[in-house]
Design a protein around this motif. Structure first.
Motif, mmCIF file in Angstrom:
data_model
loop_
_atom_site.group_PDB
_atom_site.id
_atom_site.type_symbol
_atom_site.label_atom_id
_atom_site.label_comp_id
_atom_site.label_asym_id
_atom_site.label_seq_id
_atom_site.Cartn_x
_atom_site.Cartn_y
_atom_site.Cartn_z
ATOM 1 N N ILE A 9 0.841 -1.184 0.000
ATOM 2 C CA ILE A 9 0.000 0.000 0.000
ATOM 3 C C ILE A 9 0.883 1.242 0.000
ATOM 4 C CG2 ILE A 9 -1.860 1.187 1.235
ATOM 5 C CD1 ILE A 9 -1.952 -1.781 2.732
ATOM 6 N N MET A 11 1.064 5.281 0.515
ATOM 7 C CA MET A 11 0.293 6.345 1.157
ATOM 8 C C MET A 11 1.197 7.520 1.495
ATOM 9 S SD MET A 11 -0.299 4.803 5.012
ATOM 10 C CE MET A 11 -1.202 3.401 4.422
ATOM 11 N N LEU A 21 -5.729 3.655 8.388
ATOM 12 C CA LEU A 21 -5.866 2.448 7.578
ATOM 13 C C LEU A 21 -5.992 1.199 8.458
ATOM 14 C CD1 LEU A 21 -5.825 1.096 4.784
ATOM 15 C CD2 LEU A 21 -3.353 0.889 5.073
ATOM 16 N N LEU A 60 -9.571 -1.656 1.629
ATOM 17 C CA LEU A 60 -8.637 -0.808 0.901
ATOM 18 C C LEU A 60 -9.335 -0.052 -0.224
ATOM 19 C CD1 LEU A 60 -5.571 -3.217 0.761
ATOM 20 C CD2 LEU A 60 -5.818 -1.164 2.175
ATOM 21 N N GLU A 63 -11.431 2.716 1.320
ATOM 22 C CA GLU A 63 -10.561 3.807 1.774
ATOM 23 C C GLU A 63 -9.842 4.505 0.614
ATOM 24 O OE1 GLU A 63 -10.087 4.954 4.999
ATOM 25 O OE2 GLU A 63 -11.824 3.672 5.415
ATOM 26 N N ALA A 65 -7.450 3.443 -1.174
ATOM 27 C CA ALA A 65 -6.005 3.244 -1.034
ATOM 28 C C ALA A 65 -5.401 2.834 -2.372
ATOM 29 C CB ALA A 65 -5.723 2.171 0.017
ATOM 30 N N THR A 66 -4.172 3.233 -2.584
ATOM 31 C CA THR A 66 -3.408 2.803 -3.749
ATOM 32 C C THR A 66 -2.597 1.585 -3.324
ATOM 33 O OG1 THR A 66 -3.252 5.083 -4.531
ATOM 34 C CG2 THR A 66 -1.662 3.502 -5.432
ATOM 35 N N TYR A 67 -2.855 0.436 -3.931
ATOM 36 C CA TYR A 67 -2.182 -0.783 -3.501
ATOM 37 C C TYR A 67 -2.036 -1.776 -4.645
ATOM 38 C CZ TYR A 67 -6.795 -3.027 -3.443
ATOM 39 O OH TYR A 67 -8.019 -3.528 -3.804
#
Length: 109
Positions: A9, A11, A21, A60, A63, A65-67
Motif C-alpha cells: 500500500i 500512502m 488504515l 482498501l 478507503e 487506497a493505492t495498492y
C-alpha cells in the motif's frame, strides 16, 4: 511452502495515515499477521499479510487506497539460532530469490 497474498500500500507519510488504515481494517475484523513500513521522500510503502485478504481488499477499496497484491511465500521458522540461515539457504538452493523479508506472528500465538 504456503503461498499467501501480500498487500503493498502506498500512502502519504503523515501522522495518522497508518493508524487510519489499520483502524479501518480492524473495524472489519481483519487481523494483520505481518507488517513492514518504509518511508521515503514523503511517501510510505506499507506491506502486510492479513488473515482475510478478501475483506482487506474491500476495506482498501473503500478507503481509496493505492495498492497492489502479490503472491508471496510464507515461511514459519523455529525460534532457535541459525534457523533463518538454514531457511534462506534452502530457498536459494531451490532457486528462490529473497527480494525482501519481514516478520510477523502466527495467528495461533
Amino acid at each position: 511452502m504456503p503461498i499467501t497474498r501480500e498487500f503493498a500500500i502506498r500512502m502519504e507519510d503523515r501522522p495518522g495515515m497508518l493508524g487510519k488504515l489499520c483502524r479501518a481494517l480492524g473495524d472489519r475484523r481483519v487481523n494483520i499477521l505481518a507488517f513492514q513500513s518504509l518511508s521515503q521522500e514523503g511517501k510510505s510503502l506499507v506491506r502486510m499479510i492479513v488473515d482475510n485478504p478478501a475483506t482487506a481488499k474491500t476495506v482498501l477499496d473503500t478507503e481509496q487506497a493505492t495498492y497492489t497484491e502479490t503472491d508471496v511465500a510464507q515461511v514459519t521458522l523455529l525460534h532457535q539460532p541459525g534457523e533463518l540461515g538454514r531457511a534462506a539457504s534452502r530457498l536459494g538452493e531451490a532457486g528462490i530469490n529473497i527480494n525482501y523479508a519481514y516478520c510477523g506472528i502466527s495467528p495461533q500465538t
